[in-house]
Design an enzyme around this catalytic site. Structure first.
Site, PDB file in Angstrom:
ATOM      1  N   HIS A 158      83.973 -41.405  17.899  1.00 31.95           N
ATOM      2  CA  HIS A 158      84.864 -40.294  18.223  1.00 31.95           C
ATOM      3  C   HIS A 158      86.226 -40.592  17.614  1.00 31.95           C
ATOM      4  O   HIS A 158      86.640 -41.749  17.557  1.00 31.95           O
ATOM      5  CB  HIS A 158      85.019 -40.169  19.747  1.00 31.95           C
ATOM      6  CG  HIS A 158      86.127 -39.241  20.161  1.00 31.95           C
ATOM      7  ND1 HIS A 158      85.952 -37.880  20.225  1.00 31.95           N
ATOM      8  CD2 HIS A 158      87.431 -39.480  20.494  1.00 31.95           C
ATOM      9  CE1 HIS A 158      87.105 -37.313  20.588  1.00 31.95           C
ATOM     10  NE2 HIS A 158      88.011 -38.253  20.764  1.00 31.95           N
ATOM     11  N   PHE A 169      75.923 -27.172  22.503  1.00 33.58           N
ATOM     12  CA  PHE A 169      75.473 -28.566  22.546  1.00 33.58           C
ATOM     13  C   PHE A 169      76.140 -29.378  23.655  1.00 33.58           C
ATOM     14  O   PHE A 169      75.938 -30.599  23.741  1.00 33.58           O
ATOM     15  CB  PHE A 169      75.715 -29.233  21.184  1.00 33.58           C
ATOM     16  CG  PHE A 169      77.151 -29.185  20.715  1.00 33.58           C
ATOM     17  CD1 PHE A 169      78.086 -30.092  21.192  1.00 33.58           C
ATOM     18  CD2 PHE A 169      77.556 -28.234  19.805  1.00 33.58           C
ATOM     19  CE1 PHE A 169      79.404 -30.053  20.770  1.00 33.58           C
ATOM     20  CE2 PHE A 169      78.879 -28.181  19.375  1.00 33.58           C
ATOM     21  CZ  PHE A 169      79.803 -29.100  19.861  1.00 33.58           C
ATOM     22  N   GLU A 193      93.580 -38.320  25.736  1.00 31.53           N
ATOM     23  CA  GLU A 193      92.381 -39.174  25.731  1.00 31.53           C
ATOM     24  C   GLU A 193      92.733 -40.639  26.008  1.00 31.53           C
ATOM     25  O   GLU A 193      92.011 -41.329  26.737  1.00 31.53           O
ATOM     26  CB  GLU A 193      91.655 -39.016  24.390  1.00 31.53           C
ATOM     27  CG  GLU A 193      91.084 -37.607  24.229  1.00 31.53           C
ATOM     28  CD  GLU A 193      90.572 -37.294  22.825  1.00 31.53           C
ATOM     29  OE1 GLU A 193      90.102 -36.157  22.619  1.00 31.53           O
ATOM     30  OE2 GLU A 193      90.637 -38.162  21.929  1.00 31.53           O
ATOM     31  N   ARG A 238      90.800 -39.711  11.144  1.00 39.74           N
ATOM     32  CA  ARG A 238      89.794 -38.668  10.855  1.00 39.74           C
ATOM     33  C   ARG A 238      89.256 -38.867   9.430  1.00 39.74           C
ATOM     34  O   ARG A 238      88.080 -38.643   9.159  1.00 39.74           O
ATOM     35  CB  ARG A 238      90.391 -37.259  10.999  1.00 39.74           C
ATOM     36  CG  ARG A 238      90.795 -36.842  12.404  1.00 39.74           C
ATOM     37  CD  ARG A 238      89.664 -36.706  13.383  1.00 39.74           C
ATOM     38  NE  ARG A 238      88.639 -35.765  12.996  1.00 39.74           N
ATOM     39  CZ  ARG A 238      87.777 -35.210  13.861  1.00 39.74           C
ATOM     40  NH1 ARG A 238      87.837 -35.493  15.159  1.00 39.74           N
ATOM     41  NH2 ARG A 238      86.842 -34.400  13.446  1.00 39.74           N
ATOM     42  N   TYR A 282      84.916 -34.105  27.602  1.00 39.64           N
ATOM     43  CA  TYR A 282      84.511 -33.096  26.620  1.00 39.64           C
ATOM     44  C   TYR A 282      84.640 -31.660  27.151  1.00 39.64           C
ATOM     45  O   TYR A 282      84.016 -30.749  26.603  1.00 39.64           O
ATOM     46  CB  TYR A 282      83.078 -33.359  26.151  1.00 39.64           C
ATOM     47  CG  TYR A 282      82.985 -34.489  25.134  1.00 39.64           C
ATOM     48  CD1 TYR A 282      83.523 -34.349  23.853  1.00 39.64           C
ATOM     49  CD2 TYR A 282      82.372 -35.696  25.442  1.00 39.64           C
ATOM     50  CE1 TYR A 282      83.441 -35.363  22.916  1.00 39.64           C
ATOM     51  CE2 TYR A 282      82.288 -36.721  24.508  1.00 39.64           C
ATOM     52  CZ  TYR A 282      82.825 -36.548  23.243  1.00 39.64           C
ATOM     53  OH  TYR A 282      82.750 -37.551  22.311  1.00 39.64           O
ATOM     54  N   THR A 321      82.001 -34.537  10.890  1.00 39.20           N
ATOM     55  CA  THR A 321      81.181 -34.578  12.105  1.00 39.20           C
ATOM     56  C   THR A 321      79.704 -34.763  11.766  1.00 39.20           C
ATOM     57  O   THR A 321      79.006 -35.550  12.402  1.00 39.20           O
ATOM     58  CB  THR A 321      81.356 -33.258  12.894  1.00 39.20           C
ATOM     59  OG1 THR A 321      82.751 -33.016  13.080  1.00 39.20           O
ATOM     60  CG2 THR A 321      80.659 -33.320  14.240  1.00 39.20           C
ATOM     61  N   LYS A 359      80.351 -44.782  19.893  1.00 38.42           N
ATOM     62  CA  LYS A 359      79.434 -44.042  20.766  1.00 38.42           C
ATOM     63  C   LYS A 359      78.149 -44.836  21.053  1.00 38.42           C
ATOM     64  O   LYS A 359      77.848 -45.818  20.364  1.00 38.42           O
ATOM     65  CB  LYS A 359      79.126 -42.694  20.121  1.00 38.42           C
ATOM     66  CG  LYS A 359      80.365 -41.779  20.002  1.00 38.42           C
ATOM     67  CD  LYS A 359      79.996 -40.418  19.434  1.00 38.42           C
ATOM     68  CE  LYS A 359      81.185 -39.481  19.400  1.00 38.42           C
ATOM     69  NZ  LYS A 359      80.804 -38.137  18.910  1.00 38.42           N
ATOM     70  N   ARG A 409      81.185 -42.676   9.510  1.00 35.83           N
ATOM     71  CA  ARG A 409      80.012 -41.857   9.842  1.00 35.83           C
ATOM     72  C   ARG A 409      78.974 -41.871   8.725  1.00 35.83           C
ATOM     73  O   ARG A 409      77.766 -41.840   8.985  1.00 35.83           O
ATOM     74  CB  ARG A 409      80.446 -40.442  10.204  1.00 35.83           C
ATOM     75  CG  ARG A 409      80.995 -40.361  11.635  1.00 35.83           C
ATOM     76  CD  ARG A 409      81.659 -39.055  11.927  1.00 35.83           C
ATOM     77  NE  ARG A 409      81.926 -38.867  13.355  1.00 35.83           N
ATOM     78  CZ  ARG A 409      82.705 -37.903  13.840  1.00 35.83           C
ATOM     79  NH1 ARG A 409      83.288 -37.051  13.027  1.00 35.83           N
ATOM     80  NH2 ARG A 409      82.899 -37.797  15.136  1.00 35.83           N
ATOM     81  N   ASN A 468      76.770 -39.464  16.156  1.00 37.23           N
ATOM     82  CA  ASN A 468      77.555 -39.679  14.933  1.00 37.23           C
ATOM     83  C   ASN A 468      78.503 -40.870  15.022  1.00 37.23           C
ATOM     84  O   ASN A 468      79.555 -40.881  14.390  1.00 37.23           O
ATOM     85  CB  ASN A 468      78.258 -38.388  14.511  1.00 37.23           C
ATOM     86  CG  ASN A 468      79.195 -37.862  15.574  1.00 37.23           C
ATOM     87  OD1 ASN A 468      79.385 -38.493  16.611  1.00 37.23           O
ATOM     88  ND2 ASN A 468      79.798 -36.712  15.320  1.00 37.23           N
TER      89      ASN A 468
HETATM   90  P1  IDP Z   1      84.295 -34.329  16.013  1.00 35.42           P
HETATM   91  O1  IDP Z   1      83.726 -35.470  16.844  1.00 35.42           O
HETATM   92  O2  IDP Z   1      84.083 -34.577  14.542  1.00 35.42           O
HETATM   93  O3  IDP Z   1      85.728 -34.026  16.354  1.00 35.42           O
HETATM   94  P2  IDP Z   1      83.571 -31.945  17.494  1.00 35.42           P
HETATM   95  O4  IDP Z   1      83.351 -30.603  16.873  1.00 35.42           O
HETATM   96  O5  IDP Z   1      84.839 -32.160  18.268  1.00 35.42           O
HETATM   97  O6  IDP Z   1      83.416 -33.032  16.343  1.00 35.42           O
HETATM   98  O7  IDP Z   1      82.326 -32.226  18.435  1.00 35.42           O
HETATM   99  C1  IDP Z   1      82.353 -33.273  19.397  1.00 35.42           C
HETATM  100  C2  IDP Z   1      81.053 -34.031  19.330  1.00 35.42           C
HETATM  101  O8  IDP Z   1      79.994 -33.156  19.749  1.00 35.42           O
HETATM  102  C3  IDP Z   1      80.608 -34.495  17.948  1.00 35.42           C
HETATM  103  O9  IDP Z   1      81.233 -35.698  17.551  1.00 35.42           O
HETATM  104  C4  IDP Z   1      79.118 -34.661  18.134  1.00 35.42           C
HETATM  105  O10 IDP Z   1      78.789 -35.870  18.835  1.00 35.42           O
HETATM  106  C5  IDP Z   1      78.798 -33.471  19.034  1.00 35.42           C
HETATM  107  N1  IDP Z   1      78.399 -32.293  18.237  1.00 35.42           N
HETATM  108  C6  IDP Z   1      79.182 -31.511  17.452  1.00 35.42           C
HETATM  109  N2  IDP Z   1      78.487 -30.520  16.889  1.00 35.42           N
HETATM  110  C7  IDP Z   1      77.221 -30.677  17.322  1.00 35.42           C
HETATM  111  C8  IDP Z   1      75.996 -29.929  17.086  1.00 35.42           C
HETATM  112  O11 IDP Z   1      75.964 -28.930  16.363  1.00 35.42           O
HETATM  113  N3  IDP Z   1      74.883 -30.406  17.717  1.00 35.42           N
HETATM  114  C9  IDP Z   1      74.899 -31.494  18.560  1.00 35.42           C
HETATM  115  N4  IDP Z   1      76.013 -32.202  18.788  1.00 35.42           N
HETATM  116  C10 IDP Z   1      77.146 -31.799  18.187  1.00 35.42           C
HETATM  117 MG    MG Z   2      86.532 -33.335  18.147  1.00 34.99          MG
END
Ligand code: IDP
Ligand code: MG
Length: 147
Positions: A117, A59, A128, A87, A51, A93, A11, A104, A114
């Site tokens: 992806h 968010f 994807e 994962r 997304y 996350t 990212k 991470r 973070n």
């Molecule tokens: P993941 O990347 O671990 O699969 P997801 O729940 O799919 O997590 O969320 C996608 C992306 O959205 C996250 O990687 C992060 O960049 C962002 N994200 C997730 N939760 C939050 C939040 O609570 N605040 C801001 N950004 C968030």
């Molecule tokens: Mg995800």
């Protein structure tokens, strides 16, 4: 049976911080083969579509803005049970909850920024991967294109 492919992005925060090499090194050490890879930058529309699944989340706007803030590295990775294995390698996350030794834990700065992806299912890994890479940009272990 679980599939052999997953999709990842390094990212914008991690690219900006000079962590492409460090992250690719962990991917290699983790036993993943790189099937396809490129440095690119998402437009707002592309990030919104990628997304789309999160469009109702609070968010979503912040996520789209962040993901278009600079270049990203996109890649398809191959390994047995790739989605789950990757994962595990990237960690939770929220980096404060990510296990020691995960990407991470090492490189993420916040729950939004973070570092990487990783696809969450075989179906999404395919969707994807298809979003970013035509077949001619995918390579077999022998170096043949059109994987
Ligand atoms: P993941 O990347 O671990 O699969 P997801 O729940 O799919 O997590 O969320 C996608 C992306 O959205 C996250 O990687 C992060 O960049 C962002 N994200 C997730 N939760 C939050 C939040 O609570 N605040 C801001 N950004 C968030
Ligand atoms: Mg995800």
């Amino acid at each position: 049976m679980s599939g052999s492919y997953t999709f990842t992005m390094i990212k914008p925060d991690a690219v900006q911080a000079g962590n492409i090499g460090g992250i690719l090194n962990m991917i290699n050490e983790g036993g993943f083969r790189i099937v396809a890879m490129k440095l690119t930058k998402l437009t707002k529309r592309q990030a919104e579509v990628f997304y789309e699944i999160h469009q109702e989340r609070p968010f979503y706007g912040e996520l789209v803005e962040y993901m278009t803030s600079g270049p990203i590295v996109a890649a398809i990775l191959e390994k047995d049970n790739a989605v789950e294995a990757y994962r595990e390698l990237i960690g939770a996350t929220d980096p404060t909850k990510a296990a020691e030794g995960t990407i991470r834990k090492k490189f993420a700065t916040s729950i939004a920024a973070n570092a990487v992806h990783g696809s969450d299912s075989d179906d999404n890994a395919k969707i994807e991967s298809d979003f970013f890479f035509p077949r001619l940009e995918r390579f077999t272990a022998e170096g043949e294109s059109c994987y």
